[in-house]
Write a protein that holds these residues in place. Structure first.
Motif, PDB file in Angstrom:
ATOM      1  N   THR A  24     -88.463 -20.552  59.088  1.00  0.00           N
ATOM      2  CA  THR A  24     -88.401 -18.972  59.484  1.00  0.00           C
ATOM      3  C   THR A  24     -87.411 -18.453  58.863  1.00  0.00           C
ATOM      4  OG1 THR A  24     -89.391 -19.683  61.835  1.00  0.00           O
ATOM      5  CG2 THR A  24     -88.144 -17.581  60.999  1.00  0.00           C
ATOM      6  N   ALA A  25     -87.720 -17.439  57.325  1.00  0.00           N
ATOM      7  CA  ALA A  25     -86.696 -16.976  56.910  1.00  0.00           C
ATOM      8  C   ALA A  25     -86.006 -15.426  57.678  1.00  0.00           C
ATOM      9  CB  ALA A  25     -87.601 -16.585  55.752  1.00  0.00           C
ATOM     10  N   LEU A  26     -86.834 -15.375  58.628  1.00  0.00           N
ATOM     11  CA  LEU A  26     -86.073 -14.257  59.164  1.00  0.00           C
ATOM     12  C   LEU A  26     -86.434 -14.106  60.247  1.00  0.00           C
ATOM     13  CD1 LEU A  26     -87.130 -11.068  56.465  1.00  0.00           C
ATOM     14  CD2 LEU A  26     -85.217 -11.975  56.596  1.00  0.00           C
ATOM     15  N   HIS A  27     -86.001 -13.478  61.321  1.00  0.00           N
ATOM     16  CA  HIS A  27     -85.569 -13.576  63.137  1.00  0.00           C
ATOM     17  C   HIS A  27     -85.302 -12.188  64.032  1.00  0.00           C
ATOM     18  CE1 HIS A  27     -84.970 -17.949  62.775  1.00  0.00           C
ATOM     19  NE2 HIS A  27     -84.536 -17.594  61.212  1.00  0.00           N
ATOM     20  N   GLY A  28     -86.752 -11.839  63.968  1.00  0.00           N
ATOM     21  CA  GLY A  28     -86.759 -10.153  65.077  1.00  0.00           C
ATOM     22  C   GLY A  28     -86.326  -9.527  64.221  1.00  0.00           C
ATOM     23  N   ILE A  29     -86.237  -9.380  62.943  1.00  0.00           N
ATOM     24  CA  ILE A  29     -85.672  -8.189  62.074  1.00  0.00           C
ATOM     25  C   ILE A  29     -86.303  -6.417  62.707  1.00  0.00           C
ATOM     26  CG2 ILE A  29     -84.475  -6.906  59.847  1.00  0.00           C
ATOM     27  CD1 ILE A  29     -83.976 -10.034  60.526  1.00  0.00           C
ATOM     28  N   THR A  30     -85.038  -5.888  63.080  1.00  0.00           N
ATOM     29  CA  THR A  30     -85.687  -4.710  63.784  1.00  0.00           C
ATOM     30  C   THR A  30     -84.427  -3.604  62.987  1.00  0.00           C
ATOM     31  OG1 THR A  30     -86.173  -4.887  65.976  1.00  0.00           O
ATOM     32  CG2 THR A  30     -85.602  -2.890  65.405  1.00  0.00           C
ATOM     33  N   LEU A  31     -84.368  -2.643  62.118  1.00  0.00           N
ATOM     34  CA  LEU A  31     -83.607  -1.629  61.652  1.00  0.00           C
ATOM     35  C   LEU A  31     -84.386  -0.483  60.832  1.00  0.00           C
ATOM     36  CD1 LEU A  31     -81.662  -2.924  59.914  1.00  0.00           C
ATOM     37  CD2 LEU A  31     -82.816  -3.523  57.902  1.00  0.00           C
ATOM     38  N   GLN A  32     -83.897   0.869  60.668  1.00  0.00           N
ATOM     39  CA  GLN A  32     -84.141   1.798  60.569  1.00  0.00           C
ATOM     40  C   GLN A  32     -83.423   2.392  59.201  1.00  0.00           C
ATOM     41  OE1 GLN A  32     -84.043   4.141  64.090  1.00  0.00           O
ATOM     42  NE2 GLN A  32     -85.886   3.543  64.763  1.00  0.00           N
ATOM     43  N   LEU A  33     -83.814   2.797  58.741  1.00  0.00           N
ATOM     44  CA  LEU A  33     -83.574   3.059  56.995  1.00  0.00           C
ATOM     45  C   LEU A  33     -83.633   4.336  56.585  1.00  0.00           C
ATOM     46  CD1 LEU A  33     -83.527  -0.185  55.137  1.00  0.00           C
ATOM     47  CD2 LEU A  33     -82.244   0.657  56.486  1.00  0.00           C
ATOM     48  N   ALA A  34     -82.809   5.418  56.501  1.00  0.00           N
ATOM     49  CA  ALA A  34     -82.488   6.574  55.820  1.00  0.00           C
ATOM     50  C   ALA A  34     -83.228   6.957  55.038  1.00  0.00           C
ATOM     51  CB  ALA A  34     -81.657   7.627  56.393  1.00  0.00           C
ATOM     52  N   ARG A  35     -83.903   8.135  54.605  1.00  0.00           N
ATOM     53  CA  ARG A  35     -83.816   8.919  53.049  1.00  0.00           C
ATOM     54  C   ARG A  35     -83.338   9.460  52.303  1.00  0.00           C
ATOM     55  NH1 ARG A  35     -89.377  10.802  52.058  1.00  0.00           N
ATOM     56  NH2 ARG A  35     -89.586  10.971  54.622  1.00  0.00           N
ATOM     57  N   ALA A  36     -83.256   9.374  51.017  1.00  0.00           N
ATOM     58  CA  ALA A  36     -82.400   9.170  50.041  1.00  0.00           C
ATOM     59  C   ALA A  36     -81.214   8.613  50.520  1.00  0.00           C
ATOM     60  CB  ALA A  36     -81.945  11.193  49.572  1.00  0.00           C
ATOM     61  N   GLN A  37     -80.754   7.887  50.877  1.00  0.00           N
ATOM     62  CA  GLN A  37     -79.515   7.199  51.208  1.00  0.00           C
ATOM     63  C   GLN A  37     -79.422   5.804  50.621  1.00  0.00           C
ATOM     64  OE1 GLN A  37     -77.825   6.305  54.919  1.00  0.00           O
ATOM     65  NE2 GLN A  37     -77.921   8.724  54.817  1.00  0.00           N
ATOM     66  N   VAL A  38     -78.728   5.210  49.789  1.00  0.00           N
ATOM     67  CA  VAL A  38     -78.272   3.864  49.325  1.00  0.00           C
ATOM     68  C   VAL A  38     -77.789   2.608  50.529  1.00  0.00           C
ATOM     69  CG1 VAL A  38     -77.271   2.221  48.107  1.00  0.00           C
ATOM     70  CG2 VAL A  38     -77.514   4.919  47.438  1.00  0.00           C
ATOM     71  N   HIS A  39     -79.146   1.875  50.720  1.00  0.00           N
ATOM     72  CA  HIS A  39     -79.074   0.548  51.452  1.00  0.00           C
ATOM     73  C   HIS A  39     -78.552  -0.533  50.846  1.00  0.00           C
ATOM     74  CE1 HIS A  39     -80.275   4.019  54.248  1.00  0.00           C
ATOM     75  NE2 HIS A  39     -80.842   3.482  53.496  1.00  0.00           N
ATOM     76  N   VAL A  40     -77.534  -1.438  51.211  1.00  0.00           N
ATOM     77  CA  VAL A  40     -77.261  -2.669  50.547  1.00  0.00           C
ATOM     78  C   VAL A  40     -77.880  -3.798  51.387  1.00  0.00           C
ATOM     79  CG1 VAL A  40     -75.759  -4.238  49.362  1.00  0.00           C
ATOM     80  CG2 VAL A  40     -75.606  -1.596  48.762  1.00  0.00           C
ATOM     81  N   LEU A  41     -78.224  -4.882  51.020  1.00  0.00           N
ATOM     82  CA  LEU A  41     -78.671  -6.103  51.831  1.00  0.00           C
ATOM     83  C   LEU A  41     -77.163  -7.078  51.178  1.00  0.00           C
ATOM     84  CD1 LEU A  41     -82.240  -5.828  52.111  1.00  0.00           C
ATOM     85  CD2 LEU A  41     -80.813  -5.041  53.765  1.00  0.00           C
ATOM     86  N   ALA A  42     -76.958  -7.148  52.389  1.00  0.00           N
ATOM     87  CA  ALA A  42     -75.364  -8.152  52.011  1.00  0.00           C
ATOM     88  C   ALA A  42     -75.695  -9.688  52.506  1.00  0.00           C
ATOM     89  CB  ALA A  42     -74.159  -7.410  52.245  1.00  0.00           C
ATOM     90  N   GLY A  43     -75.442 -10.560  51.678  1.00  0.00           N
ATOM     91  CA  GLY A  43     -74.823 -12.072  52.222  1.00  0.00           C
ATOM     92  C   GLY A  43     -75.349 -12.939  51.351  1.00  0.00           C
ATOM     93  N   PRO A  44     -75.283 -14.153  51.587  1.00  0.00           N
ATOM     94  CA  PRO A  44     -75.215 -15.521  50.753  1.00  0.00           C
ATOM     95  C   PRO A  44     -76.145 -15.783  50.024  1.00  0.00           C
ATOM     96  CG  PRO A  44     -74.605 -16.242  52.953  1.00  0.00           C
ATOM     97  CD  PRO A  44     -74.483 -14.581  53.341  1.00  0.00           C
ATOM     98  N   SER A  45     -76.349 -16.871  49.253  1.00  0.00           N
ATOM     99  CA  SER A  45     -78.002 -17.315  49.143  1.00  0.00           C
ATOM    100  C   SER A  45     -78.749 -17.809  50.591  1.00  0.00           C
ATOM    101  CB  SER A  45     -77.864 -18.029  47.909  1.00  0.00           C
ATOM    102  OG  SER A  45     -77.252 -17.342  46.206  1.00  0.00           O
ATOM    103  N   GLY A  46     -79.823 -17.418  50.653  1.00  0.00           N
ATOM    104  CA  GLY A  46     -80.510 -17.328  51.610  1.00  0.00           C
ATOM    105  C   GLY A  46     -80.145 -17.736  53.296  1.00  0.00           C
ATOM    106  N   SER A  47     -79.500 -15.787  52.789  1.00  0.00           N
ATOM    107  CA  SER A  47     -79.212 -15.611  54.419  1.00  0.00           C
ATOM    108  C   SER A  47     -80.976 -14.378  54.564  1.00  0.00           C
ATOM    109  CB  SER A  47     -78.328 -14.559  53.507  1.00  0.00           C
ATOM    110  OG  SER A  47     -78.313 -13.494  52.767  1.00  0.00           O
ATOM    111  N   GLY A  48     -81.421 -14.441  53.679  1.00  0.00           N
ATOM    112  CA  GLY A  48     -82.816 -13.653  54.024  1.00  0.00           C
ATOM    113  C   GLY A  48     -83.098 -11.918  53.119  1.00  0.00           C
ATOM    114  N   LYS A  49     -82.070 -12.311  52.202  1.00  0.00           N
ATOM    115  CA  LYS A  49     -81.797 -10.519  51.731  1.00  0.00           C
ATOM    116  C   LYS A  49     -83.093 -10.315  50.771  1.00  0.00           C
ATOM    117  CE  LYS A  49     -78.057 -11.370  48.517  1.00  0.00           C
ATOM    118  NZ  LYS A  49     -77.722 -12.426  49.298  1.00  0.00           N
TER     119      LYS A  49
END
Length: 232
Positions: A24-49
């Motif tokens: 399992t690479a991702l476990h129950g991700i619930t997320l909301q991202l707004a329009r016209a913004q810059v969102h960064v997915l951060a984490g080490p290698s293997g974190s699921g980015k």
């Protein structure tokens, strides 16, 4: 409150399901991202980015849960509808650019428009326009292998912008850039954000994570949200 541009609800992603090597690479991700913004997915290698990025971009489908882009349920669309949505509404910028060697910068930028059946004149004009906006129009007729690293990245961004997609997705875009080219990339991010584009960038580069243009940093580890985005 306006509707989120990107929504993930209970998203799980498993690979090799039903096989001895299932994980399992991702476990129950619930997320909301707004329009016209810059969102960064951060984490080490293997974190699921990168896996999360592929689900947001409609390249992969979740094993469980739902993904929506501007209200459209990506996870439930037939493949041909999903492919059309990716072509028209999502621009992809890859770590190693994925430009086609032997073709010119202009020819590379035109490629996403070919399946759309645009008239040649329209396609040519739009490709030249985006190259000009990114300052590489003088190199339009050079084969891409003759371009510098910074020029190749701007050509890759121009290709992603051809259809004027509202969503831009970038996977480790500064991994092979020096400090000056990294700043140049972030300047481009700021310019396109001001025009209304939404960015989702996977990165472990502190230059990106700490950049003033970034509206939100989403931390992942072991396929789970961490910090303030983690479920209570």
């Amino acid at each position: 409150m306006s509707q989120p541009f990107i929504e993930l609800d209970g998203v799980v992603k498993r690979f090799h399901e039903g096989e001895p090597g299932e994980f399992t690479a991702l476990h129950g991700i619930t997320l909301q991202l707004a329009r016209a913004q810059v969102h960064v997915l951060a984490g080490p290698s293997g974190s699921g980015k990168s896996t999360l990025l592929s689900l947001i971009g409609g390249v992969a489908r979740p094993s469980e849960g739902r993904v929506r882009l501007d209200g459209a349920p990506l996870s439930g669309l037939p493949e041909h509808h999903l492919a059309a949505l990716r072509r028209e509404r999502i621009g992809f910028i890859f770590q190693r650019y994925h430009l086609v060697p032997g073709l010119t910068a202009l020819e590379n930028v035109r490629l996403p428009g070919v399946p759309l059946g645009w008239p040649r004149e329209r396609l040519q004009a739009r490709a030249l326009q985006v190259l000009a906006e990114l300052g590489v129009a003088p190199r339009a007729h050079e084969r891409v292998e003759r371009l510098s690293g910074g020029e190749m990245q701007r050509v890759a961004i121009a290709r992603a912008l051809l259809t004027q997609p509202p969503l831009l997705i970038a996977d480790e875009p500064t991994a092979h850039l020096d400090a000056a080219l990294g700043r140049q990339f972030l300047d481009t991010v700021a310019t396109l954000k001001a025009r209304g584009h939404t960015w989702v960038i996977a990165s472990h580069d502190p230059r990106v994570i700490g950049a003033p243009v970034v509206d939100r940093v989403i931390h992942l580890a072991d396929g789970r949200l961490r910090g303030e985005d983690a479920p209570c």
